[in-house]
Design a protein around this motif. Structure first.
Motif, PDB file in Angstrom:
ATOM      1  N   VAL A 166      -1.371   6.451 -12.150  1.00  0.00           N
ATOM      2  CA  VAL A 166      -0.815   5.730 -11.000  1.00  0.00           C
ATOM      3  C   VAL A 166       0.176   4.663 -11.453  1.00  0.00           C
ATOM      4  O   VAL A 166       1.214   4.466 -10.826  1.00  0.00           O
ATOM      5  CB  VAL A 166      -1.960   5.103 -10.168  1.00  0.00           C
ATOM      6  N   GLU A 216      -5.142   1.839   0.410  1.00  0.00           N
ATOM      7  CA  GLU A 216      -6.529   1.843  -0.047  1.00  0.00           C
ATOM      8  C   GLU A 216      -7.389   2.471   1.036  1.00  0.00           C
ATOM      9  O   GLU A 216      -7.232   2.184   2.225  1.00  0.00           O
ATOM     10  CB  GLU A 216      -7.017   0.432  -0.354  1.00  0.00           C
ATOM     11  N   LYS A 243      -5.845   5.521  -2.363  1.00  0.00           N
ATOM     12  CA  LYS A 243      -6.724   5.110  -3.456  1.00  0.00           C
ATOM     13  C   LYS A 243      -8.109   4.723  -2.958  1.00  0.00           C
ATOM     14  O   LYS A 243      -8.234   3.977  -1.996  1.00  0.00           O
ATOM     15  CB  LYS A 243      -6.104   3.924  -4.181  1.00  0.00           C
ATOM     16  N   LEU A 297       0.092   7.242  -2.400  1.00  0.00           N
ATOM     17  CA  LEU A 297      -1.198   7.224  -3.084  1.00  0.00           C
ATOM     18  C   LEU A 297      -2.259   6.737  -2.117  1.00  0.00           C
ATOM     19  O   LEU A 297      -2.106   5.665  -1.526  1.00  0.00           O
ATOM     20  CB  LEU A 297      -1.151   6.286  -4.287  1.00  0.00           C
ATOM     21  N   SER A 316       1.243   2.815  -1.748  1.00  0.00           N
ATOM     22  CA  SER A 316      -0.190   2.888  -1.960  1.00  0.00           C
ATOM     23  C   SER A 316      -0.953   2.433  -0.723  1.00  0.00           C
ATOM     24  O   SER A 316      -0.583   1.458  -0.087  1.00  0.00           O
ATOM     25  CB  SER A 316      -0.556   2.011  -3.160  1.00  0.00           C
TER      26      SER A 316
END
Length: 123
Positions: free
Chosen positions: A105, A115, A95, A93, A113
């Motif tokens: 999610v 960012e 994000k 992911l 994940s």
């Protein structure tokens, strides 16, 4: 045979998807060893979109999902996330900072994940 990455994103986030694709190629594996499956590019008018997505995802080694407020509202990104989970594909992911509590999610058990930062997705 090279790795195939299924790239899932909302159509409004096409610019972010292009940046992510470019960065993964530049900083990932040998660029000859990685190719991207983009259902928004790799399907034709008249295709059974659900079947095309399933076939493309089955052939992928990994699934990268760009998570933004746009993707949270996208039925296709939600569908692709569910398909990736059902097929037990490794999910990454990516994000945006403004997509902290996106519902689909939280249902993905084995997702890694990242960012967004350093200019990716930032205007």
């Amino acid at each position: 045979m090279g790795k195939k990455v299924f790239l899932s994103y909302a159509y409004q986030d096409r610019g972010i998807a292009e940046q992510v694709s470019r960065l993964l190629k530049e900083h990932g594996h040998d660029t000859d060893d990685i190719s991207f499956i983009d259902p928004q590019v790799d399907t034709k008018t008249g295709d059974n979109i659900r079947e095309a997505i399933k076939q493309q995802m089955c052939s992928a080694s990994n699934v990268v999902i760009i998570v933004t407020p746009n993707s949270a509202k996208s039925q296709w990104v939600n569908y692709e996330a569910g398909m990736a989970s059902a097929l037990d594909k490794p999910i990454i992911l990516i994000k945006s900072k403004d997509a902290k509590d996106v519902d689909f999610v939280t249902s993905l058990a084995n997702a890694q994940s990242i960012e967004m930062g350093n200019g990716v997705g930032e205007q």
